[in-house]
Motif scaffolding. Sequence first.
Motif, PDB file in Angstrom:
ATOM      1  N   GLU A  39     -10.270  -5.650 -10.856  1.00 29.06           N
ATOM      2  CA  GLU A  39      -9.856  -4.786 -10.737  1.00 29.06           C
ATOM      3  C   GLU A  39     -10.200  -3.774 -10.436  1.00 29.06           C
ATOM      4  OE1 GLU A  39      -7.595  -4.737 -13.938  1.00 29.06           O
ATOM      5  OE2 GLU A  39      -7.381  -6.989 -12.869  1.00 29.06           O
ATOM      6  N   LYS A  40     -11.816  -3.285  -9.544  1.00 31.37           N
ATOM      7  CA  LYS A  40     -11.480  -2.118  -9.437  1.00 31.37           C
ATOM      8  C   LYS A  40     -10.416  -1.924  -7.736  1.00 31.37           C
ATOM      9  CE  LYS A  40     -15.440  -1.106  -6.431  1.00 31.37           C
ATOM     10  NZ  LYS A  40     -17.127  -1.427  -5.353  1.00 31.37           N
ATOM     11  N   TYR A  41     -10.346  -2.820  -7.034  1.00 29.34           N
ATOM     12  CA  TYR A  41     -10.119  -2.730  -5.831  1.00 29.34           C
ATOM     13  C   TYR A  41      -8.260  -2.121  -6.565  1.00 29.34           C
ATOM     14  CZ  TYR A  41     -13.160  -4.599  -2.882  1.00 29.34           C
ATOM     15  OH  TYR A  41     -14.607  -4.849  -2.077  1.00 29.34           O
ATOM     16  N   ARG A  42      -7.636  -3.179  -7.685  1.00 29.81           N
ATOM     17  CA  ARG A  42      -6.900  -2.870  -8.013  1.00 29.81           C
ATOM     18  C   ARG A  42      -6.734  -0.730  -7.983  1.00 29.81           C
ATOM     19  NH1 ARG A  42      -5.460  -6.610 -11.586  1.00 29.81           N
ATOM     20  NH2 ARG A  42      -4.478  -7.785  -9.828  1.00 29.81           N
ATOM     21  N   ALA A  43      -7.869  -0.500  -9.064  1.00 33.11           N
ATOM     22  CA  ALA A  43      -7.408   0.794  -9.507  1.00 33.11           C
ATOM     23  C   ALA A  43      -7.942   1.345  -8.775  1.00 33.11           C
ATOM     24  CB  ALA A  43      -8.771   1.224 -10.174  1.00 33.11           C
ATOM     25  N   MET A  44      -8.387   1.467  -7.174  1.00 32.68           N
ATOM     26  CA  MET A  44      -8.404   1.878  -5.971  1.00 32.68           C
ATOM     27  C   MET A  44      -7.100   2.102  -5.574  1.00 32.68           C
ATOM     28  SD  MET A  44     -12.312   1.403  -4.573  1.00 32.68           S
ATOM     29  CE  MET A  44     -12.675   2.183  -3.631  1.00 32.68           C
ATOM     30  N   LEU A  45      -5.651   0.963  -5.259  1.00 27.21           N
ATOM     31  CA  LEU A  45      -5.365   0.515  -4.530  1.00 27.21           C
ATOM     32  C   LEU A  45      -4.490   1.977  -4.566  1.00 27.21           C
ATOM     33  CD1 LEU A  45      -3.397  -1.217  -2.516  1.00 27.21           C
ATOM     34  CD2 LEU A  45      -3.351  -2.669  -4.262  1.00 27.21           C
ATOM     35  N   LYS A  46      -4.102   1.622  -6.616  1.00 23.22           N
ATOM     36  CA  LYS A  46      -2.375   2.098  -7.323  1.00 23.22           C
ATOM     37  C   LYS A  46      -2.739   3.764  -6.521  1.00 23.22           C
ATOM     38  CE  LYS A  46      -0.687   3.473 -11.774  1.00 23.22           C
ATOM     39  NZ  LYS A  46      -1.350   2.663 -12.959  1.00 23.22           N
ATOM     40  N   PRO A  47      -3.894   4.651  -6.251  1.00 21.59           N
ATOM     41  CA  PRO A  47      -2.982   5.564  -6.228  1.00 21.59           C
ATOM     42  C   PRO A  47      -3.123   5.858  -4.853  1.00 21.59           C
ATOM     43  CG  PRO A  47      -5.818   5.862  -6.783  1.00 21.59           C
ATOM     44  CD  PRO A  47      -5.083   4.440  -6.785  1.00 21.59           C
ATOM     45  N   LEU A  48      -3.533   5.234  -3.475  1.00 18.51           N
ATOM     46  CA  LEU A  48      -3.178   5.088  -2.733  1.00 18.51           C
ATOM     47  C   LEU A  48      -1.651   4.747  -2.253  1.00 18.51           C
ATOM     48  CD1 LEU A  48      -5.724   3.299  -0.750  1.00 18.51           C
ATOM     49  CD2 LEU A  48      -5.318   5.389  -0.715  1.00 18.51           C
ATOM     50  N   VAL A  49      -1.037   3.447  -2.823  1.00 21.03           N
ATOM     51  CA  VAL A  49       0.558   3.212  -2.738  1.00 21.03           C
ATOM     52  C   VAL A  49       1.321   4.720  -3.428  1.00 21.03           C
ATOM     53  CG1 VAL A  49       1.955   1.523  -3.569  1.00 21.03           C
ATOM     54  CG2 VAL A  49      -0.213   0.614  -3.226  1.00 21.03           C
ATOM     55  N   ALA A  50       0.978   4.990  -4.283  1.00 23.10           N
ATOM     56  CA  ALA A  50       2.089   6.596  -4.811  1.00 23.10           C
ATOM     57  C   ALA A  50       1.608   7.131  -4.293  1.00 23.10           C
ATOM     58  CB  ALA A  50       0.801   6.804  -6.356  1.00 23.10           C
ATOM     59  N   GLU A  51       0.668   8.065  -3.185  1.00 26.99           N
ATOM     60  CA  GLU A  51       0.145   8.653  -2.212  1.00 26.99           C
ATOM     61  C   GLU A  51       1.455   8.543  -1.080  1.00 26.99           C
ATOM     62  OE1 GLU A  51      -2.446  10.388   1.304  1.00 26.99           O
ATOM     63  OE2 GLU A  51      -3.130   9.647  -0.413  1.00 26.99           O
ATOM     64  N   TYR A  52       1.198   6.941  -0.930  1.00 31.49           N
ATOM     65  CA  TYR A  52       2.195   6.634   0.503  1.00 31.49           C
ATOM     66  C   TYR A  52       3.710   6.513  -0.321  1.00 31.49           C
ATOM     67  CZ  TYR A  52       4.282   4.334   4.750  1.00 31.49           C
ATOM     68  OH  TYR A  52       5.153   3.651   5.021  1.00 31.49           O
ATOM     69  N   GLU A  53       3.863   5.965  -0.945  1.00 30.38           N
ATOM     70  CA  GLU A  53       5.383   5.983  -1.530  1.00 30.38           C
ATOM     71  C   GLU A  53       5.727   7.460  -1.613  1.00 30.38           C
ATOM     72  OE1 GLU A  53       5.509   3.715  -4.863  1.00 30.38           O
ATOM     73  OE2 GLU A  53       5.608   1.608  -3.307  1.00 30.38           O
ATOM     74  N   ASN A  54       5.226   8.490  -2.285  1.00 25.85           N
ATOM     75  CA  ASN A  54       5.744   9.673  -2.486  1.00 25.85           C
ATOM     76  C   ASN A  54       5.480  10.516  -0.682  1.00 25.85           C
ATOM     77  OD1 ASN A  54       5.238  10.327  -5.020  1.00 25.85           O
ATOM     78  ND2 ASN A  54       3.845  10.629  -4.322  1.00 25.85           N
ATOM     79  N   LYS A  55       5.289  10.003   0.401  1.00 23.99           N
ATOM     80  CA  LYS A  55       4.967  10.243   1.497  1.00 23.99           C
ATOM     81  C   LYS A  55       6.562   9.989   2.165  1.00 23.99           C
ATOM     82  CE  LYS A  55       0.751  12.701   1.924  1.00 23.99           C
ATOM     83  NZ  LYS A  55      -0.881  12.555   2.562  1.00 23.99           N
ATOM     84  N   TYR A  56       6.157   8.543   1.945  1.00 27.31           N
ATOM     85  CA  TYR A  56       7.259   8.080   2.841  1.00 27.31           C
ATOM     86  C   TYR A  56       7.436   7.371   2.432  1.00 27.31           C
ATOM     87  CZ  TYR A  56       3.051   9.250   5.887  1.00 27.31           C
ATOM     88  OH  TYR A  56       1.984  10.089   6.571  1.00 27.31           O
ATOM     89  N   GLY A  57       8.478   6.851   1.332  1.00 31.52           N
ATOM     90  CA  GLY A  57       8.841   5.850   0.465  1.00 31.52           C
ATOM     91  C   GLY A  57       8.722   4.745   0.242  1.00 31.52           C
ATOM     92  N   ALA A  58       8.945   3.677  -0.348  1.00 28.13           N
ATOM     93  CA  ALA A  58       8.568   2.424  -1.019  1.00 28.13           C
ATOM     94  C   ALA A  58       8.180   1.698   0.002  1.00 28.13           C
ATOM     95  CB  ALA A  58       9.934   1.839  -1.426  1.00 28.13           C
ATOM     96  N   LEU A  59       7.706   1.154  -0.473  1.00 31.56           N
ATOM     97  CA  LEU A  59       6.685  -0.409   0.381  1.00 31.56           C
ATOM     98  C   LEU A  59       7.021  -1.436  -0.098  1.00 31.56           C
ATOM     99  CD1 LEU A  59       3.210   0.387   0.104  1.00 31.56           C
ATOM    100  CD2 LEU A  59       4.413   0.427   2.188  1.00 31.56           C
ATOM    101  N   THR A  60       7.908  -1.313  -1.927  1.00 33.95           N
ATOM    102  CA  THR A  60       8.412  -2.610  -2.414  1.00 33.95           C
ATOM    103  C   THR A  60       9.952  -2.541  -2.670  1.00 33.95           C
ATOM    104  OG1 THR A  60       6.972  -2.199  -4.169  1.00 33.95           O
ATOM    105  CG2 THR A  60       6.216  -4.253  -2.195  1.00 33.95           C
ATOM    106  N   LYS A  61      10.606  -3.163  -2.381  1.00 34.28           N
ATOM    107  CA  LYS A  61      12.180  -3.191  -3.407  1.00 34.28           C
ATOM    108  C   LYS A  61      11.827  -3.171  -4.702  1.00 34.28           C
ATOM    109  CE  LYS A  61      16.326  -4.750  -3.866  1.00 34.28           C
ATOM    110  NZ  LYS A  61      16.435  -4.161  -4.789  1.00 34.28           N
TER     111      LYS A  61
END
Length: 84
Positions: A39-61
Amino acid sequence: MTDREILLKKISTYQFAMLDLQLFLNTHPGDTDTVEKVEKYRAMLKPLVAEYENKYGALTKSEAEGNKWSWVKAPWPWESEEDC
């Protein structure tokens, strides 16, 4: 390394850690410390994925997208800026 590559490396590191811990939980389902780590890693991952998708586009369909093929037109996550 570019900022994009650094961000992808962080994302993949957390994803790998979560997967590894989830596999451990398959044989140790009562290990609450490991559940908390996932759960701790999931919480840390979520903002990183959001940042990536905002800057570069979706990671998954996502099925929620209007045009189900529009994700194909964006650069793939492993493509560098110069290749696009």
